[in-house]
Enzyme design. Structure first.
Site, PDB file in Angstrom:
ATOM      1  N   ARG A  35     -87.573 -72.200  -2.685  1.00 36.00           N
ATOM      2  CA  ARG A  35     -88.503 -71.820  -3.707  1.00 36.00           C
ATOM      3  C   ARG A  35     -88.044 -70.755  -4.667  1.00 36.00           C
ATOM      4  NH1 ARG A  35     -94.298 -73.004  -0.372  1.00 36.00           N
ATOM      5  NH2 ARG A  35     -94.292 -75.050  -1.100  1.00 36.00           N
ATOM      6  N   SER A  59     -94.446 -70.331  11.760  1.00 33.28           N
ATOM      7  CA  SER A  59     -95.604 -70.274  12.958  1.00 33.28           C
ATOM      8  C   SER A  59     -96.031 -71.807  13.219  1.00 33.28           C
ATOM      9  CB  SER A  59     -96.896 -69.575  12.347  1.00 33.28           C
ATOM     10  OG  SER A  59     -97.402 -70.033  11.196  1.00 33.28           O
ATOM     11  N   ASP A  81     -96.223 -68.904   1.025  1.00 29.19           N
ATOM     12  CA  ASP A  81     -96.797 -70.092  -0.046  1.00 29.19           C
ATOM     13  C   ASP A  81     -97.150 -69.392  -1.203  1.00 29.19           C
ATOM     14  OD1 ASP A  81     -96.023 -72.186   1.781  1.00 29.19           O
ATOM     15  OD2 ASP A  81     -98.054 -72.383   2.430  1.00 29.19           O
ATOM     16  N   LYS A 129     -88.554 -74.309   2.538  1.00 28.73           N
ATOM     17  CA  LYS A 129     -90.142 -74.889   1.993  1.00 28.73           C
ATOM     18  C   LYS A 129     -89.442 -76.402   1.563  1.00 28.73           C
ATOM     19  CE  LYS A 129     -92.804 -71.803   3.217  1.00 28.73           C
ATOM     20  NZ  LYS A 129     -93.837 -72.023   4.368  1.00 28.73           N
ATOM     21  N   ARG A 161     -96.428 -76.377  -5.082  1.00 28.04           N
ATOM     22  CA  ARG A 161     -96.579 -75.033  -5.690  1.00 28.04           C
ATOM     23  C   ARG A 161     -95.724 -74.457  -6.764  1.00 28.04           C
ATOM     24  NH1 ARG A 161    -100.203 -73.845  -1.891  1.00 28.04           N
ATOM     25  NH2 ARG A 161    -100.108 -74.765   0.254  1.00 28.04           N
TER      26      ARG A 161
END
Length: 405
Positions: A316, A161, A286, A312, A358
């Site tokens: 991940r 986005s 996320d 990312k 993260r």
């Protein structure tokens, strides 16, 4: 930096850090305004500092006073010289600023880490090629030169986005009206709505014409103002996960009426605590690492909408598969689906943060139960520099080597 976390019983209250996603948006709107604006509640993460650096590079005047930022905006259309924007490792910064660099006709170089510059930019490259705008990949930067024209833009709805938000920042400043048509399926729509909320706070009109089309009138002017950055559901998710796994943790400073897509974290964690379940994370990628960690420590879980995790700060899904294996958990990866079985043991070797904030924080949640050593823990600087200090507030025993916390 290496961090050692001893197993324990976290307890206490922490305040959610300010939302990095909303801070980016409010700061950019302030930097485009005709006058001085104040944005309160800005945490100095690496990503937010990158956005402030890029605003300065385009001519805005920025002054930080703790978590208060005063910005005198600039007319990015009036830039008369080449500009160099240092985006560090912030994908949001790179994608938000690239269209703004196309409003003056002057050259701009957007610099960043190797991993950042390898992340997809095809959406913007396609637009630039179609409009005759120079778009060149260099060894350590992306070079653009040309002027964006208003009109109709057609974008795939299942890409980041951030491309849509980047256009939403720039298109109101063009002389004519524009529209953004999204091709289904649309993912991460909550982040688009956050951008519209920030634009509205600074006097800019852009709205949904229908479920797939955004209308953006041209000839607009950003109005200076004051704004507060709300608490961050994305980073609060790690503390909410601690409470789910261990109990005794309270998190304050979150808005229940927030537009943040990651607000679903509370409900998702409750679902994992209730039993093995299937969750769609297409609108909240996320949350992937912390939800995988929670599933492994609870009853297992299946996650759909995971394809974009590859794009990312690291891949991940693959990173969590590698690290959960050290806890005795064998994740199963498919193209757009991840299966995490239950079962957790104390890791017998050090964990790797994969240069991803993260991943580091998700592993820290598990180490609160099992104990463990995490290499590369300095990655938390990207979004939450005092994360480990907050773990200590919760009476966790944390020892660090290489960075004060």
């Amino acid at each position: 930096m290496t961090v050692t976390i001893r197993p324990g019983q976290p307890h206490g209250t922490v305040c959610a850090p300010p939302s990095k996603s909303m801070a980016h948006r409010l700061l950019i709107c302030a930097g485009l305004s005709d006058g001085e604006s104040v944005v309160q509640g800005v945490a100095p993460s690496e990503d937010v500092l990158a956005t402030l650096d890029c605003l300065t590079a385009l001519g805005a005047e920025v002054r930080r006073e703790g978590e208060r930022v005063l910005i005198r905006g600039t007319d990015v259309r009036a830039r008369r010289t080449a500009a160099v924007l240092h985006c560090r490792e912030s994908g949001s910064t790179l994608r938000f600023f690239l269209p703004l660099c196309l409003l003056s006709g002057q050259e701009a170089r957007l610099c960043g880490s190797e991993r950042l510059l390898s992340r997809p930019l095809d959406v913007y490259e396609t637009i630039c090629r179609a409009q005759g705008i120079a778009f060149e990949h260099e060894a350590d930067a992306l070079r653009v030169c040309g002027t964006l024209s208003p009109g109709g833009f057609s974008l795939p709805g299942n890409v980041s986005s951030q491309f849509i938000s980047g256009l939403l920042f720039a298109l109101p400043l063009l002389h004519g009206a524009s529209s953004i048509r999204l091709r289904p399926p649309v993912e991460s729509e909550p982040y688009i709505r956050m951008t519209l909320q920030a634009l509205d706070a600074f006097g800019i009109t852009a709205e949904w014409r229908d479920d797939m089309t955004l209308a953006v009138p041209g000839g607009q002017c950003y109005q200076p103002g004051s704004a507060d950055v709300e608490g961050d559901w994305s980073n609060a998710a790690f503390f909410l996960a601690l409470d789910t796994l261990c109990g005794g943790v309270s998190v304050t400073g979150l808005r229940t009426d927030s537009l943040q897509g990651d607000k679903v974290c509370g409900g998702y964690l409750r679902a994992l605590a209730a039993g093995d379940t299937t969750l769609d994370i297409a609108d909240c990628p996320d949350l992937g690492p912390v939800l995988f960690a929670a599933a492994a420590a609870l009853h297992g879980g299946t996650f759909t909408g995971t394809a974009r995790l590859k794009l990312k700060e690291c891949d991940r899904g693959a990173a969590m598969q590698e690290e959960l294996r050290k806890f005795g958990v064998e994740m199963e990866l498919a193209e757009n689906r991840i299966r995490v079985p239950a079962g957790l043991r104390t890791p017998t070797e050090p964990l790797d943060g994969h240069n991803d904030h993260r991943i580091v924080m998700a592993l820290s949640v598990l180490c609160a139960k099992t104990g463990g050593v995490i290499h590369g823990a300095e990655a938390v600087r990207k979004s939450f520099p005092d994360f480990f200090a907050q773990l200590k507030v919760l009476h966790m025993e944390v020892e660090s080597n290489g960075m004060d916390q």
